[in-house]
Scaffold this active site. Structure first.
Site, PDB file in Angstrom:
ATOM      1  N   SER A  40     -92.095   5.383 101.907  1.00 31.90           N
ATOM      2  CA  SER A  40     -92.145   7.080 101.473  1.00 31.90           C
ATOM      3  C   SER A  40     -92.713   7.653 102.857  1.00 31.90           C
ATOM      4  O   SER A  40     -92.449   7.294 104.053  1.00 31.90           O
ATOM      5  CB  SER A  40     -92.704   7.345 100.436  1.00 31.90           C
ATOM      6  OG  SER A  40     -92.513   8.853  99.928  1.00 31.90           O
ATOM      7  N   ASP A 154     -86.315   7.116  96.948  1.00 34.18           N
ATOM      8  CA  ASP A 154     -87.936   6.776  97.422  1.00 34.18           C
ATOM      9  C   ASP A 154     -88.143   5.204  97.142  1.00 34.18           C
ATOM     10  O   ASP A 154     -87.808   4.867  95.949  1.00 34.18           O
ATOM     11  CB  ASP A 154     -88.999   7.610  96.719  1.00 34.18           C
ATOM     12  CG  ASP A 154     -90.335   7.664  97.393  1.00 34.18           C
ATOM     13  OD1 ASP A 154     -90.601   6.514  97.595  1.00 34.18           O
ATOM     14  OD2 ASP A 154     -91.081   8.601  97.222  1.00 34.18           O
TER      15      ASP A 154
END
Length: 315
Positions: A40, A154
């Site tokens: 991320s 993610d």
């Protein structure tokens, strides 16, 4: 013998600017970083460092204010996410990283999640921008990223602090950064107060973002005006002692809980050689304008552990 040292930079949205301070402080200690894996926001900062452009990223994020962040994120017109964030990723692609991961001067990898299969997807080659865009697709916040006939989310869904991926880059020592280490729901009152503050700030951010789409929204959804009036009348009614949590609160808590549980499990199974745990829970996940504070917290975290780091690395 010199160790090859790798960094595993964890997820955490706006809290991830702390990675900048951590990298700077490690370099000041004499740590030679040989490779980076990121999840991320950790992939965003990590790839920028590997390209040699961390000072430029730092200068940019230090100049961001609330309104600029709202405009950069943009309310999403796509399904699957509240904001698009495309301007942020365009900035990354055009100014901070190389086109392909293989072209980065320092070895880099990123982690994402296959939304349909629940599989961990590792990026060690190919498009740098696609790897980071996929790795940063926070569920409910950013829409999933389409890449090679897969919808990717993610990387924090499966591997928030990618120690295992960092080892695949051939390093001897892994320094991991866990941005969610101070998540502690057991401290109920304190936790609830902090969550409420973060929720209020997120709601403010969304209101600012929506202003730029006001006319579009009214033309597409005229019934919202009636709903707004109804909401306004309800707002004037006495509030219950324990109001139901908002959608923002639900998403924020769900993400924190998920990352905390997955991180604990993954780090127990494959612990890093050195673990850095900056305290960042007071920074909301979309408060990207608080870069200066996050960077200093990251730097302070390294300074607190400086002697242990130097001892373990024979510096």
């Amino acid at each position: 013998m010199a160790f090859k040292i790798g960094l595993a930079l964890g997820s955490g949205a706006a809290r991830g600017w702390a990675h900048i301070g951590i990298i700077e402080a490690l370099e000041e200690l004499g740590v030679n970083i040989s490779a980076i894996s990121g999840c991320s926001i950790g992939s965003y900062v990590g790839a920028t460092y590997c390209a040699g452009n961390l000072p430029e990223l730092k200068s940019w994020v230090l100049g961001l204010n609330e309104w600029q962040v709202a405009k950069l994120m943009g309310v999403s017109m796509q399904k699957g996410g509240l904001v698009s964030g495309e301007k942020v990723f365009t900035k990354l692609r055009e100014e901070f990283v190389t086109e392909n991961i293989e072209e980065l001067p320092i070895p880099f990898s990123a982690v994402a999640t296959d939304m349909r299969r629940g599989q961990e997807i590792s990026f060690m080659q190919g498009s740098t921008a696609d790897a980071i865009r996929a790795s940063c697709s926070i569920p409910g916040i950013f829409s999933p990223h389409r890449y090679q006939n897969r919808w990717l989310l993610d990387g924090a869904v499966v591997n928030p602090v990618p120690v295992s991926l960092c080892r695949q880059l051939g390093v001897d020592i892994v320094i991991a950064v866990n941005l969610g280490s101070d998540f502690n729901p057991s401290e109920t009152e304190k936790h609830n107060q902090q969550q409420k503050k973060n929720e209020d700030r997120f709601n403010k951010f969304m209101e600012q973002s929506m202003e730029s789409f006001g006319q579009w929204w009214d033309s597409k959804f005229p019934s919202d005006k009636k709903e707004a009036k109804a909401s306004e009348s309800k707002a004037n009614e006495p509030k219950p002692n324990q109001p139901a949590p908002s959608i923002v609160s639900c998403m924020s808590n769900a993400i924190d809980i998920m990352q905390d549980r997955v991180t604990r499990s993954r780090l127990a199974g494959d612990p890093p050689d050195i673990l850095l745990s900056p305290k960042l829970s007071h920074i909301g996940i979309m408060e990207f304008y608080r870069a200066e504070e996050a960077i200093e917290i990251g730097r302070a975290c390294v300074n607190r552990m400086a002697e242990q780091i130097k001892y373990q690395l024979n510096l």
